[in-house]
Design an enzyme around this catalytic site. Structure first.
Site, PDB file in Angstrom:
ATOM      1  N   LYS A  83       4.047  -1.080  15.965  1.00 18.19           N
ATOM      2  CA  LYS A  83       4.119  -1.259  14.512  1.00 18.19           C
ATOM      3  C   LYS A  83       5.498  -1.816  14.173  1.00 18.19           C
ATOM      4  O   LYS A  83       6.524  -1.239  14.546  1.00 18.19           O
ATOM      5  CB  LYS A  83       3.940   0.105  13.843  1.00 18.19           C
ATOM      6  CG  LYS A  83       2.898   0.101  12.769  1.00 18.19           C
ATOM      7  CD  LYS A  83       2.814   1.486  12.195  1.00 18.19           C
ATOM      8  CE  LYS A  83       1.774   1.559  11.134  1.00 18.19           C
ATOM      9  NZ  LYS A  83       1.846   2.823  10.425  1.00 18.19           N
TER      10      LYS A  83
HETATM   11  C1  E4P Z   1      -0.258   3.072   7.856  1.00 23.78           C
HETATM   12  O1  E4P Z   1      -0.288   2.679   8.999  1.00 23.78           O
HETATM   13  C2  E4P Z   1       0.716   4.059   7.311  1.00 23.78           C
HETATM   14  O2  E4P Z   1       1.010   4.999   8.303  1.00 23.78           O
HETATM   15  C3  E4P Z   1       0.165   4.825   6.151  1.00 23.78           C
HETATM   16  O3  E4P Z   1      -1.120   4.394   5.778  1.00 23.78           O
HETATM   17  C4  E4P Z   1       1.121   5.067   5.052  1.00 23.78           C
HETATM   18  O4  E4P Z   1       0.464   5.758   4.025  1.00 23.78           O
HETATM   19  P1  E4P Z   1       1.226   6.492   2.837  1.00 23.78           P
HETATM   20  O5  E4P Z   1       1.499   5.492   1.766  1.00 23.78           O
HETATM   21  O6  E4P Z   1       0.245   7.540   2.366  1.00 23.78           O
HETATM   22  O7  E4P Z   1       2.483   7.095   3.425  1.00 23.78           O
END
Ligand code: E4P
Length: 218
Positions: A83
């Site tokens: 990521k």
């Molecule tokens: C995606 O890969 C992220 O980990 C995640 O969806 C972030 O979500 P949030 O906005 O609830 O922290």
């Protein structure tokens, strides 16, 4: 549409995996910090549970640092997808990793043009964050529609992971748009299955069954 779970919690991952509906996992530094364990150990365990892609995020700010971290993370398992933040340094990193055959998930994507650029740099996945846009009074799902349209226009292969999901309607809309993947917190996955009429129906069937048994004296 594939379904990923957005968590680093082993119990949630095991439970979702046992339902036969889980295609992968996304984690981020916040989710891993919640588990209070060595991240590499946690990620290794997650990869031993789930067959599909498991996203692990780099935390360096410059591309040299990101690439170095990515190479270490990629050693954990072949499930690992790196990521990378949607920044200039993130794009450089994506280009290098893609040339080395390492899969990437470009995270924190908030505009269709960011999504176009990350695809050009060779991203395997892009993660538009819908909930965080909704939080600032902007239609998060409009971003997903735009990215899908642009990717279809140019037959772009980068897969769309709808992220920052808050509730089942996000999942329904993602499926209507034709997004490749949604990544959901555990409680949203459970809510996808819940319906009060299902519960009422079961209760009624069981009570009628009991009445029949009582009438027959068994
Ligand atoms: C995606 O890969 C992220 O980990 C995640 O969806 C972030 O979500 P949030 O906005 O609830 O922290």
């Amino acid at each position: 549409m594939k379904l990923f779970i957005d968590t680093a919690n082993l119990e949630e991952i095991k439970e979702a995996n046992s339902l036969g509906i889980l295609d992968g996992v996304t984690t981020n530094p916040t989710l891993l910090a919640r588990e209070k364990r060595e991240p590499v150990v946690q990620l290794r365990e997650i990869c031993s549970i789930v067959k599909g892609p498991v996203s692990a995020e780099v935390t360096a700010q410059d591309y040299q640092g990101m690439v170095k971290e990515a190479e270490e993370l990629a050693k954990i398992s072949e499930n690992i997808v790196i990521k990378v933040p949607t920044t200039l340094e993130g794009l450089k990193t994506t280009k290098i990793l893609s040339q080395r055959g390492i899969r990437t998930n470009l995270t924190l994507c908030f505009s269709p043009l960011q999504a176009l650029l990350v695809a050009k740099a060779g991203a395997t996945f892009v993660s538009p964050f819908v909930g965080r846009l909704d939080d600032i009074s902007t239609e998060g799902m409009d971003l997903v529609s735009d990215v899908k349209l642009i990717y279809d226009n140019y037959k772009i292969k980068t897969q769309i992971i709808v992220a920052s999901i808050r509730h089942p309607i996000h999942v329904l809309e993602a499926a209507r748009i034709g997004a490749d993947i949604v990544t959901c917190p555990f409680k949203v996955i459970i809510h996808l299955l819940k319906h009060p009429l299902t519960d009422i129906g079961i209760e009624r069937f069981l009570s009628d069954w009991k009445k029949l048994k009582d009438t027959l004296g068994r």
